[in-house]
Design a protein around this motif. Structure first.
Motif, PDB file in Angstrom:
ATOM      1  N   ALA A 191      93.503   3.556  12.486  1.00 20.12           N
ATOM      2  CA  ALA A 191      92.120   3.840  12.875  1.00 20.12           C
ATOM      3  C   ALA A 191      91.206   3.320  11.779  1.00 20.12           C
ATOM      4  CB  ALA A 191      91.913   5.331  13.088  1.00 20.12           C
ATOM      5  N   ALA A 192      90.543   2.198  12.058  1.00 21.40           N
ATOM      6  CA  ALA A 192      89.723   1.519  11.053  1.00 21.40           C
ATOM      7  C   ALA A 192      88.252   1.696  11.414  1.00 21.40           C
ATOM      8  CB  ALA A 192      90.097   0.047  10.982  1.00 21.40           C
ATOM      9  N   PHE A 193      87.657   2.760  10.865  1.00 19.55           N
ATOM     10  CA  PHE A 193      86.247   3.053  11.144  1.00 19.55           C
ATOM     11  C   PHE A 193      85.348   2.040  10.430  1.00 19.55           C
ATOM     12  CE2 PHE A 193      88.316   7.105  11.949  1.00 19.55           C
ATOM     13  CZ  PHE A 193      87.673   7.536  13.107  1.00 19.55           C
ATOM     14  N   THR A 194      84.167   1.815  11.006  1.00 18.73           N
ATOM     15  CA  THR A 194      83.167   0.987  10.329  1.00 18.73           C
ATOM     16  C   THR A 194      82.175   1.835   9.540  1.00 18.73           C
ATOM     17  OG1 THR A 194      81.869   0.911  12.366  1.00 18.73           O
ATOM     18  CG2 THR A 194      83.319  -0.962  11.906  1.00 18.73           C
ATOM     19  N   ALA A 195      82.214   3.133   9.693  1.00 18.28           N
ATOM     20  CA  ALA A 195      81.377   4.020   8.888  1.00 18.28           C
ATOM     21  C   ALA A 195      81.970   4.125   7.486  1.00 18.28           C
ATOM     22  CB  ALA A 195      81.320   5.414   9.531  1.00 18.28           C
ATOM     23  N   PRO A 196      81.092   4.219   6.468  1.00 16.93           N
ATOM     24  CA  PRO A 196      79.635   4.216   6.497  1.00 16.93           C
ATOM     25  C   PRO A 196      79.001   2.880   6.137  1.00 16.93           C
ATOM     26  CG  PRO A 196      80.370   5.050   4.383  1.00 16.93           C
ATOM     27  CD  PRO A 196      81.619   4.667   5.147  1.00 16.93           C
ATOM     28  N   HIS A 197      79.665   1.766   6.475  1.00 14.25           N
ATOM     29  CA  HIS A 197      79.083   0.434   6.236  1.00 14.25           C
ATOM     30  C   HIS A 197      77.716   0.341   6.906  1.00 14.25           C
ATOM     31  CE1 HIS A 197      78.673  -3.936   6.156  1.00 14.25           C
ATOM     32  NE2 HIS A 197      79.842  -4.069   5.546  1.00 14.25           N
ATOM     33  N   TRP A 198      76.772  -0.380   6.273  1.00 12.31           N
ATOM     34  CA  TRP A 198      75.490  -0.616   6.941  1.00 12.31           C
ATOM     35  C   TRP A 198      75.730  -1.318   8.280  1.00 12.31           C
ATOM     36  CZ3 TRP A 198      75.056  -5.814   7.630  1.00 12.31           C
ATOM     37  CH2 TRP A 198      75.576  -6.684   6.667  1.00 12.31           C
ATOM     38  N   PRO A 199      74.821  -1.129   9.240  1.00 15.23           N
ATOM     39  CA  PRO A 199      73.524  -0.470   9.197  1.00 15.23           C
ATOM     40  C   PRO A 199      73.635   1.052   9.243  1.00 15.23           C
ATOM     41  CG  PRO A 199      73.948  -1.221  11.419  1.00 15.23           C
ATOM     42  CD  PRO A 199      75.093  -1.732  10.573  1.00 15.23           C
ATOM     43  N   LEU A 200      72.615   1.711   8.727  1.00 16.33           N
ATOM     44  CA  LEU A 200      72.583   3.175   8.706  1.00 16.33           C
ATOM     45  C   LEU A 200      72.241   3.695  10.094  1.00 16.33           C
ATOM     46  CD1 LEU A 200      70.583   3.636   5.363  1.00 16.33           C
ATOM     47  CD2 LEU A 200      73.049   3.896   5.678  1.00 16.33           C
ATOM     48  N   HIS A 201      73.251   3.860  10.906  1.00 17.75           N
ATOM     49  CA  HIS A 201      73.078   4.344  12.279  1.00 17.75           C
ATOM     50  C   HIS A 201      73.749   5.700  12.422  1.00 17.75           C
ATOM     51  CE1 HIS A 201      72.400   0.124  14.271  1.00 17.75           C
ATOM     52  NE2 HIS A 201      71.297   0.630  13.727  1.00 17.75           N
ATOM     53  N   ALA A 202      73.000   6.658  12.937  1.00 12.75           N
ATOM     54  CA  ALA A 202      73.544   7.994  13.181  1.00 12.75           C
ATOM     55  C   ALA A 202      72.620   8.739  14.126  1.00 12.75           C
ATOM     56  CB  ALA A 202      73.687   8.767  11.873  1.00 12.75           C
ATOM     57  N   PRO A 203      73.163   9.665  14.919  1.00  9.52           N
ATOM     58  CA  PRO A 203      72.320  10.468  15.817  1.00  9.52           C
ATOM     59  C   PRO A 203      71.321  11.310  15.027  1.00  9.52           C
ATOM     60  CG  PRO A 203      74.642  10.628  16.430  1.00  9.52           C
ATOM     61  CD  PRO A 203      74.599   9.946  15.104  1.00  9.52           C
ATOM     62  N   ASP A 204      70.164  11.532  15.632  1.00 10.58           N
ATOM     63  CA  ASP A 204      69.096  12.295  14.973  1.00 10.58           C
ATOM     64  C   ASP A 204      69.574  13.666  14.501  1.00 10.58           C
ATOM     65  OD1 ASP A 204      67.312  10.232  15.362  1.00 10.58           O
ATOM     66  OD2 ASP A 204      66.366  11.124  17.137  1.00 10.58           O
ATOM     67  N   GLU A 205      70.365  14.334  15.352  1.00  8.68           N
ATOM     68  CA  GLU A 205      70.775  15.693  15.011  1.00  8.68           C
ATOM     69  C   GLU A 205      71.726  15.704  13.810  1.00  8.68           C
ATOM     70  OE1 GLU A 205      73.257  14.385  18.663  1.00  8.68           O
ATOM     71  OE2 GLU A 205      71.199  14.173  17.904  1.00  8.68           O
ATOM     72  N   ASP A 206      72.521  14.640  13.642  1.00  8.63           N
ATOM     73  CA  ASP A 206      73.405  14.565  12.477  1.00  8.63           C
ATOM     74  C   ASP A 206      72.598  14.348  11.200  1.00  8.63           C
ATOM     75  OD1 ASP A 206      75.502  14.895  14.186  1.00  8.63           O
ATOM     76  OD2 ASP A 206      76.406  12.928  13.852  1.00  8.63           O
ATOM     77  N   ILE A 207      71.602  13.487  11.277  1.00  8.81           N
ATOM     78  CA  ILE A 207      70.748  13.234  10.113  1.00  8.81           C
ATOM     79  C   ILE A 207      69.969  14.487   9.741  1.00  8.81           C
ATOM     80  CG2 ILE A 207      68.798  11.876   9.259  1.00  8.81           C
ATOM     81  CD1 ILE A 207      69.774   9.583  11.068  1.00  8.81           C
ATOM     82  N   ALA A 208      69.478  15.201  10.751  1.00 10.33           N
ATOM     83  CA  ALA A 208      68.658  16.391  10.507  1.00 10.33           C
ATOM     84  C   ALA A 208      69.427  17.478   9.763  1.00 10.33           C
ATOM     85  CB  ALA A 208      68.122  16.930  11.828  1.00 10.33           C
ATOM     86  N   ARG A 209      70.740  17.531   9.933  1.00  9.46           N
ATOM     87  CA  ARG A 209      71.535  18.550   9.235  1.00  9.46           C
ATOM     88  C   ARG A 209      71.506  18.378   7.722  1.00  9.46           C
ATOM     89  NH1 ARG A 209      74.848  18.438  13.812  1.00  9.46           N
ATOM     90  NH2 ARG A 209      76.236  16.813  13.005  1.00  9.46           N
TER      91      ARG A 209
END
Length: 534
Positions: A191-209
């Motif tokens: 399982a090769a995730f691309t997170a947290p490589h740019w671009p900084l993409h995330a759902p609003d609710e995750d950022i708000a936490r």
């Protein structure tokens, strides 16, 4: 007869040494923390400082130069690296498939120059029965370029408004586990995730936490991470925190504190989202009854990234359609760059989090991705296997690196190397199994080597010889100075000469191409020399 263990290998992209909670970070990573505290954590495990080379080494047990991928996936033949996995290596998928394992890649490959026409360097041609993911190096999390299922274009799947790449990687991996467990097959999931490589993409609710979590700024947070690294037992109490990157301002002098905090909030949300996806994979293991007998390995491909965006002028950057969509799925123009008018997270933004926050991610070290000082190559490594017979919660300090992963997996599974009936000759493995260390024993000391874009290093025991291209060699005693603050080269010319000679012999053996040769290829083509680095 004990059933052969399953293998789950999880790779993060551009994540720093101290971002995880169990490595001192402020980011919420409960699933990885749980695996770490019930498994083993390594304090001196190393990658290769860059994306494709690390993936090549991880997959093959060889140094990246031996595999054809010395920089990234640029084709620099005939004098440079081909940028493809060559035929002189075998992948873990090929090794395990030959041993009867079902094999799956969910996520990023980035080991093929041609990302549009199936060829012998695609994962489906290098041992993976199942592939869902991307062939390119990075891209939008809402509409990733080169999204592929098997060998077919899967870009239409991202048209679903609920699509988010991190979640999709986790879902495909979890489905694979459920299917293979139900069929009674031993399985290998990469399982090769691309997170947290740019671009900084995330759902609003995750950022708000993370609202308020980073308002103290990088200076205070680096000091607090250092305290937690010591409290966790990852670093000795006498470790010295390196000074803030001298190119970056003190937090008190930062003009746009609120915007800067939002950048780090988005980065943290990316890692939390990856951890949540890992939780989904773990739940699939538990639901299928395979959790206890699964070797679970987690690490990052390089240190945190200081890269700015756009990397070139915006128009040139946007020509890379595999990396950057020209518009969102509903037709809005992309807003590219690291300026206070662009608050990251949404699909129409394309930003990175910057050098000062990368300096926090790599606490306590100096330097970043691409360099082979500690900040570029030190990664968390978490290994968990309840049925494996090693101590829960162990912190292992032996210096080890990517070439040791494949021998460890072969040791655990009993798979053969080279794989039988592979049909081609492959180089001998470069590393050693970590299983004795994980079970409370010791490892024979082995020299560790690095080279990337002219940056070079060798570590033998406590001594590390390292250089930042085009500068000369520096020498550090890592037993006393893990953060590489006191250069001892001038006082130890014999050690420098010995280690430099050993590094040069290794470079000749594994096929390191001198950096000036690679740069010269681009100059001859009439291209800017910086493009040689990919």
């Amino acid at each position: 007869m004990t059933k052969r263990p399953n293998i789950v290998l999880v790779l993060a992209d551009d994540m720093g040494f101290s971002d995880l909670g169990c490595y001192g970070g402020e980011i919420s990573t409960p699933h990885l923390d749980g695996l770490a505290r019930n498994g083993a954590r390594f304090s001196q495990f190393y990658n290769t400082a860059r994306c494709s080379p690390s993936r090549a080494s991880l997959m093959t047990g060889l140094h990246p130069h031996q595999t054809g991928i010395g920089v990234l996936t640029n084709n620099d033949l005939p004098r440079g690296y081909p940028g493809n996995l060559n035929g002189r290596c075998a992948t873990l998928a090929e090794m395990l498939k030959a041993a009867g394992y079902a094999t799956c890649l969910s996520g990023k490959w980035h080991l093929a120059t041609d990302m549009h026409t199936p060829n012998d360097t695609w994962p489906t041609r290098r041992g993976f029965d199942s592939f869902f993911g991307t062939l390119t190096g990075c891209g939008s999390f809402y509409a990733p370029g080169t999204l592929t299922r098997g060998e077919s274009d899967a870009s239409a799947e991202a048209l679903d408004p609920g699509f988010f790449y991190t979640d999709a990687i986790a879902a495909h991996g979890a489905d694979f586990i459920a299917e293979q467990a139900a069929a009674g097959n031993p399985f290998f999931l990469y399982a090769a995730f691309t997170a947290p490589h740019w671009p900084l993409h995330a759902p609003d609710e995750d950022i708000a936490r993370y609202e308020g979590r980073f308002d103290e700024g990088w200076d205070a947070l680096r000091e607090k991470r250092m305290e937690r690294l010591v409290a966790e037992g990852i670093l000795p109490a006498d470790t010295t925190l390196s000074e803030r990157d001298p190119t970056q301002p003190a937090w008190t002098a930062e003009e746009h504190k609120a915007w800067q905090a939002k950048r780090m909030q988005a980065y943290a949300a990316q890692i939390e989202g990856m951890d949540r996806g890992i939780g989904r994979i773990v739940e699939a293991l538990k639901a299928s009854g395979t959790f206890e007998n699964t070797l679970f390995v987690f690490l990052s491909d390089n240190g945190a990234s200081p890269e700015d965006l756009p990397q070139f002028d915006v128009e040139t950057f946007m020509q890379r359609a595999d990396i950057l969509p020209r518009a969102t799925r509903d037709g809005r123009p992309m807003r590219v760059g690291n300026t206070p008018d662009i608050v990251p997270g949404a699909e129409d933004t394309y930003s990175s989090y910057g050098r000062a926050w990368a300096n926090l991610s790599n606490t306590p070290f100096r330097f970043y991705k691409r360099w082979v000082h500690e900040g570029g190559i030190a990664t968390p490594l978490i290994v968990h296997w309840p049925a494996g017979g090693f101590a829960d919660g162990a912190i292992l300090d032996a210096p080890t690196q990517l070439v040791d992963i494949a021998p460890t997996i072969l040791d655990v599974t009993g798979a053969s190397y080279p794989p039988p009936a592979l049909g081609r000759a492959v180089a001998p493995l470069e590393g050693r199994s970590l299983l004795p260390l994980l079970r409370g024993g010791s490892l024979l000391e082995a020299p560790l080597y690095w080279e990337h874009t002219g940056n070079a290093a060798i570590r033998v025991g406590r001594w590390k010889l390292v250089r930042e291209e085009p500068n000369g060699w520096e020498l550090y005693d890592l037993a006393a100075d893990r953060t590489e603050l006191v250069d001892l080269a001038a006082d130890n010319p014999d050690i420098v000469a010995d280690l430099a000679a050993r590094w040069q012999a290794w470079a000749a053996r594994v096929g390191v191409i001198p950096w000036d040769v690679t740069v010269g290829i681009y100059v001859e083509r009439g291209q800017h020399p910086s493009l040689a680095a990919g």
